[in-house]
Design an enzyme around this catalytic site. Structure first.
Site, PDB file in Angstrom:
ATOM      1  N   SER A 233       6.269  -4.898  24.790  1.00  0.00           N
ATOM      2  CA  SER A 233       7.446  -5.129  24.071  1.00  0.00           C
ATOM      3  C   SER A 233       8.627  -4.968  24.987  1.00  0.00           C
ATOM      4  O   SER A 233       8.724  -3.901  25.392  1.00  0.00           O
ATOM      5  CB  SER A 233       7.645  -4.352  22.661  1.00  0.00           C
ATOM      6  OG  SER A 233       7.545  -3.133  22.857  1.00  0.00           O
ATOM      7  N   MET A 234       9.553  -6.178  24.923  1.00  0.00           N
ATOM      8  CA  MET A 234      10.765  -6.197  25.803  1.00  0.00           C
ATOM      9  C   MET A 234      12.047  -6.211  25.426  1.00  0.00           C
ATOM     10  O   MET A 234      13.063  -6.764  25.798  1.00  0.00           O
ATOM     11  CB  MET A 234      10.535  -6.667  27.071  1.00  0.00           C
ATOM     12  CG  MET A 234       9.286  -6.534  27.897  1.00  0.00           C
ATOM     13  SD  MET A 234       8.926  -7.542  29.265  1.00  0.00           S
ATOM     14  CE  MET A 234       9.009  -9.495  28.643  1.00  0.00           C
ATOM     15  N   GLY A 235      12.141  -5.672  23.954  1.00  0.00           N
ATOM     16  CA  GLY A 235      13.505  -5.736  23.276  1.00  0.00           C
ATOM     17  C   GLY A 235      13.878  -7.407  23.300  1.00  0.00           C
ATOM     18  O   GLY A 235      13.109  -8.206  22.838  1.00  0.00           O
ATOM     19  N   GLY A 238      11.956 -10.366  24.731  1.00  0.00           N
ATOM     20  CA  GLY A 238      10.691 -10.874  23.816  1.00  0.00           C
ATOM     21  C   GLY A 238       9.536  -9.896  24.319  1.00  0.00           C
ATOM     22  O   GLY A 238       9.775  -8.595  24.603  1.00  0.00           O
ATOM     23  N   GLY A 264       9.380  -2.302  16.882  1.00  0.00           N
ATOM     24  CA  GLY A 264       7.869  -2.508  17.603  1.00  0.00           C
ATOM     25  C   GLY A 264       6.767  -1.776  16.951  1.00  0.00           C
ATOM     26  O   GLY A 264       5.522  -2.534  16.987  1.00  0.00           O
ATOM     27  N   ASP A 265       6.889  -1.222  15.738  1.00  0.00           N
ATOM     28  CA  ASP A 265       5.876  -1.143  14.656  1.00  0.00           C
ATOM     29  C   ASP A 265       5.530  -2.282  13.881  1.00  0.00           C
ATOM     30  O   ASP A 265       4.323  -2.505  13.733  1.00  0.00           O
ATOM     31  CB  ASP A 265       6.124   0.361  13.739  1.00  0.00           C
ATOM     32  CG  ASP A 265       6.684   1.426  14.577  1.00  0.00           C
ATOM     33  OD1 ASP A 265       5.961   1.707  15.529  1.00  0.00           O
ATOM     34  OD2 ASP A 265       7.548   2.102  14.029  1.00  0.00           O
TER      35      ASP A 265
END
Length: 322
Positions: A233-235, A238, A264-265
């Site tokens: 995950s890269m905020g 994407g 993220g969860d």
């Protein structure tokens, strides 16, 4: 018999109550007046279970919570039909404080470490946890192991958990950080979901752009006892979905941003929901991104209706790395 088993068991060894305070503009060292306060049941594993339950996936939770503030956890589990298989300890579940600055959009987290037990008590609790998982999973079930370990828990906790779950014929998604994550990755979890920082720490190199993240994920997948799939995950950039065959970038969907807490969860929940539905990597990337987008528009670990989430998934743009 096996039909009564939950499809997903979320393991939350260090859950928390999240106190979110909203201020107009955070000024350190001064008196700040909160605009609003909200208390949410939190901790990564519980956030995952909450989002899966919203999507209609049969989900159970296990781990440890403190008896003295268990009521709010129980209320959430009851409301969402989550099977509560926690062990209850004396005292309080830890409380985390989140300060949301409405002007900048920044969230400052102040997280407590969690309950401290003697080594013998930790070992005994871990053995009881494994025994409880034996009765909850069947071949094909998914176990999500996510979040920090409480103080003094052995660094190989997730590693041993993954090995045990695999011996039962079930699958594991691992979402953790630091030494516990590094040890767990060596037990070949089916899927891991680090963020860019956690992957950089795991590989031991700086990751500047998407290409370097893909290269790092591929390097990880080439190791012995490697995970099957790496999701990074890269905020706002994407998320990358990489397995041994392909590498895909799921672009974020423009959405109303209320709170990034638990995004993220939510993505982890979407990844697991996609596995249960038997989706391929690109459709998994779409659904996981839709879960994260649906959650961003809400405070707390909640999703909109499943049809809304599926509609969001159709909007996700995927690009491929050669």
């Amino acid at each position: 018999m096996h039909n009564s088993h939950p499809r997903v068991v979320a393991v939350a060894l260090n859950p928390a109550l999240d106190h979110t305070l909203e201020v107009d503009q955070l000024r350190l060292g001064e008196v700040n007046r909160a605009v609003r306060m909200q208390v949410d049941v939190g901790g990564k594993g519980i956030n995952v279970a909450s989002c899966l339950a919203d999507f209609g996936v049969a989900t159970a939770v296990t781990g440890q919570i403190g008896r003295d503030n268990a009521a709010q956890f129980e209320t959430l589990f009851h409301a969402k039909g989550i099977d509560n298989r926690f062990f209850y300890l004396d005292g309080l579940t830890r409380i985390n404080t989140k300060l949301v600055d409405k002007r900048s959009g920044d969230t400052t987290d102040i997280n407590m470490p969690g309950p401290t037990l003697e080594p013998e008590a930790i070992q005994a609790l871990f053995e009881r946890l494994l025994a409880r998982i034996d009765g909850m999973v069947s071949p094909g079930s998914w176990v999500v192991a996510s979040g920090s370990l409480p103080p003094q828990w052995p660094v190989d906790t997730y590693q041993r958990l993954i090995t045990h779950v695999h011996s039962l014929g079930a699958h594991v998604l691992l979402d953790a950080s630091g030494a516990a994550f590094s040890a767990g990755v060596g037990a070949a979890p089916d899927i891991i979901k680090p963020n860019r920082t956690e992957l950089a720490e795991l590989i031991g190199q700086t990751l500047t752009d998407a290409n370097s993240v893909v290269a790092a994920a591929r390097e990880l997948l080439a190791r012995p006892n490697a995970p099957g799939t790496v999701v990074v995950s890269m905020g706002g950039d994407g998320a990358l979905f990489v397995n041994r065959k392909e590498a895909l970038l799921a672009h974020p969907i423009p959405t109303e941003l209320i709170s990034t807490v638990g995004a993220g969860d939510a993505m982890v929940a979407g990844i697991v929901a996609a596995q249960i539905a038997g989706l391929g990597l690109s459709d998994c990337a779409r659904l996981a991104t839709a879960f994260a987008a649906g959650k961003l528009a809400r405070l707390g670990p909640h999703l909109p209706a499943p049809d809304t989430v599926r509609a969001l998934a159709q909007m996700v743009h995927i690009s491929s790395f050669s």
